[in-house]
Scaffold this active site. Structure first.
Site, PDB file in Angstrom:
ATOM      1  N   TYR A   1      -3.314   0.156  10.398  1.00 42.72           N
ATOM      2  CA  TYR A   1      -3.223  -0.290   9.004  1.00 42.72           C
ATOM      3  C   TYR A   1      -1.884   0.151   8.408  1.00 42.72           C
ATOM      4  CZ  TYR A   1      -4.485  -0.984   4.095  1.00 42.72           C
ATOM      5  OH  TYR A   1      -4.507  -1.380   2.780  1.00 42.72           O
TER       6      TYR A   1
ATOM      7  N   SER B   1       0.846  -1.187   0.000  1.00 39.44           N
ATOM      8  CA  SER B   1       0.000   0.000   0.000  1.00 39.44           C
ATOM      9  C   SER B   1       0.882   1.238   0.000  1.00 39.44           C
ATOM     10  CB  SER B   1      -0.889   0.007   1.253  1.00 39.44           C
ATOM     11  OG  SER B   1      -1.552   1.244   1.399  1.00 39.44           O
TER      12      SER B   1
END
Length: 276
Positions: free
Chosen positions: A154, A141
């Site tokens: 996250y 990501s």
């Protein structure tokens, strides 16, 4: 050892029932690969594989389970003879700022995004090294470079995944395996819909979001080209990667991006018709 053509690859994809994983599987099959789709949702992943024809098969997999990984590799080997490429795509999030999440939410994110992927990489290392070739593609990501508000755990899981990936690639530099890590930005999947419902995740809407098919194209291209690392967007992603190493700059810039995301999110939300 003979070099295999792109059309002969057997690809195992995690999180393949929906979103980016489903798009990867669909495009890989379209390009002539054979694909083992895996997902924790057995009904959905079997249905997805069935829609792709004889070059696709399905297996239920909770990526946190070492035994599950063994079964997934065995299923792929039974159906297709081997696994040439592992695409670690499965991931989750729980929305909310850090103080509002329960401890089990923090654990869930780390156990799936980081420890689950580590478990899969370890399973692949053993089997692929034994067969003398293999390519591990980890879907990470852009949050692995940026400390985003509303995404603390996250981001931590993705920071950790990037560090793990590159460390393993260096450890295995003299072996027969290739390693690629790909960093999608905000992508139009069920996760983005989850984030839309929570204003604490507004920064996800500060920039353009991508269709899962765009990410899938980069992943399936990487099967042939084997890049070390891919960021999105190509130019802005490089800028973000550099900016992320300056925490004082991030503390100034990211609240502005968050405010922009709140405004864009508000425009995207459905609004009830006003009585006249």
């Amino acid at each position: 050892m003979a070099v295999r053509s792109e059309r002969e690859q057997v690809v195992l994809v995690t999180g393949a029932a929906n979103g980016i994983g489903a798009a990867i599987a669909e495009l890989a099959v379209a390009r002539g690969h054979r694909v083992m789709l895996t997902d924790v949702d057995e009904v959905a992943v079997v249905s997805r594989a069935g829609s792709l024809g004889s070059r696709a098969a399905a297996c239920v997999l909770d990526i946190r389970s070492p035994e599950g990984w063994t079964r997934a590799f065995e299923a792929a080997e039974a159906d297709f003879g081997r696994v040439d490429v592992l695409v670690n795509n499965a991931g989750i999030t729980h929305t909310g700022v850090t103080r509002d999440l329960r401890s089990r939410h923090h654990r869930d994110i780390v156990e799936v995004n980081l420890l689950g992927t580590i478990t899969g990489v370890c399973a692949a290392l053993e089997r692929m090294t034994a067969q003398g070739h293999g390519h591990i593609i980890n879907i990470c990501s852009m949050t692995s470079f940026l400390p985003l508000p509303g995404y603390a755990t996250y981001c931590a899981s993705k920071y950790g995944l990037r560090a793990f990936h590159h460390s393993v690639a260096i450890e295995e530099r003299d072996g027969p395996l290739d390693f690629t890590i790909i960093h999608p930005p905000s992508t139009r999947t069920g996760m983005l819909e989850q984030e839309m419902a929570d204003p604490s995740c507004a920064i996800a809407f500060a920039e353009k979001s991508y269709a899962p098919q765009r990410i899938a194209q980069a992943v399936v291209d990487a099967i042939a080209t084997k890049p070390v690392e891919v960021v999105f967007p190509p130019l802005a992603g490089r800028v973000q990667r550099i900016a992320g190493v300056f925490p004082r700059l991030m503390r100034r810039v990211l609240p502005l991006a968050e405010a922009r995301g709140l405004r864009r999110r508000e425009r995207l939300l459905p609004h009830p018709a006003t009585d006249r």
